[in-house]
Design an enzyme around this catalytic site. Sequence first.
Site, PDB file in Angstrom:
ATOM      1  N   HIS A  37      -0.161   7.930   3.898  1.00 38.36           N
ATOM      2  CA  HIS A  37       1.070   7.470   3.266  1.00 38.36           C
ATOM      3  C   HIS A  37       1.445   8.351   2.080  1.00 38.36           C
ATOM      4  O   HIS A  37       0.582   8.972   1.462  1.00 38.36           O
ATOM      5  CB  HIS A  37       0.904   6.038   2.760  1.00 38.36           C
ATOM      6  CG  HIS A  37       0.989   5.003   3.829  1.00 38.36           C
ATOM      7  ND1 HIS A  37       1.168   3.666   3.563  1.00 38.36           N
ATOM      8  CD2 HIS A  37       0.938   5.094   5.181  1.00 38.36           C
ATOM      9  CE1 HIS A  37       1.214   2.982   4.689  1.00 38.36           C
ATOM     10  NE2 HIS A  37       1.063   3.831   5.687  1.00 38.36           N
ATOM     11  N   GLU A 106       7.036   5.306   9.135  1.00 46.44           N
ATOM     12  CA  GLU A 106       7.759   4.278   8.392  1.00 46.44           C
ATOM     13  C   GLU A 106       8.689   4.942   7.389  1.00 46.44           C
ATOM     14  O   GLU A 106       8.357   5.976   6.801  1.00 46.44           O
ATOM     15  CB  GLU A 106       6.795   3.354   7.630  1.00 46.44           C
ATOM     16  CG  GLU A 106       5.713   2.728   8.477  1.00 46.44           C
ATOM     17  CD  GLU A 106       4.357   3.375   8.278  1.00 46.44           C
ATOM     18  OE1 GLU A 106       4.254   4.336   7.470  1.00 46.44           O
ATOM     19  OE2 GLU A 106       3.398   2.968   8.942  1.00 46.44           O
TER      20      GLU A 106
END
Length: 322
Positions: A37, A106
């Site tokens: 991430h 995402e």
Amino acid sequence: MQIGYKLAAESFGPNELIRQAVRAEAAGFDFVEMSDHFHPWLDNQGHSCFAWTALGAIAARTERIGLATGVTCPTLRYHPAIVAQAAATLALISDGRFTLGVGSGERLNEHVVAREFPPIAVRQAMLREALEIIRLLWRGGYQSYDGRYLSISDARVFDLPESPPPIAVAAGGPDAARIAGELGDGLFATGPEAHLVDDYRAAGGTGPRYAEVGMAWAPDEHSAAEAAHETTRWAVTGWKVMSELPNPVNFAAATTTVRVDDIREAMACGPDPARYLDTAQNYVDAGYDHLVMQNAGPDPDGFLDFYQRELDKPMRELVAQP
């Protein structure tokens, strides 16, 4: 059955993640998996290191345990040529212990490079092209590829392992499960959804099926659920929410109605081994054979001791119920 430990890169800094990986190897885990991430899900988690640097350090500090990204998006924030090079290098320095987990990404992490975050159908088409590029570069030699969304020109990865690392493809629906079956070496999921395994197998998939199993260990159930609510309440929002919100503040707003009782219902909390085994059984029954223990409790060392003492042997003995 293989059991993995989730390195919560959003909740701990890189040095602590490396330490936990070493402890996980000593506790008997088969592999560790780290999210890739740019942002944490919530600001109060407070961390989000560069996964590839931390995994390289873990490879150097461990001897046996497998390593995996869970998962990398190889289309927006990274170009697939860079992922191909990074994965090949990590496979080399880990002596073949690395698995490349990939997915369509995402918005939380991919929008940071100021590129449009496309709809899911486009993201999956991009993922197909990315996988084709990665496979092409792993053949060796100079390669070119001209896709609709992604391209390479006279690119070569010079340092390649004898055998390329396996690729596990994340799926939240049937289209991605088919990509996993057609272009991947394994399936990666975040819930006990048997239909994803069915779709993966129908598309020709025969490899390992990874799934993250949410849990929260503490000496008492209430403390465990409270800690998980504080940092991990985003996990109950579902994939459509998780893939679309752009920043931690949005996840904080989207989870204001999540209760501690919702956390207690969604994951095993507290010190009772039976609850953890019952939760894991759901995944085994759904067809998953690589279970990732995703502990959201407040004490990682306490959880690792608990796993080694109470869960390692019985969890490996779980078989699908008729």
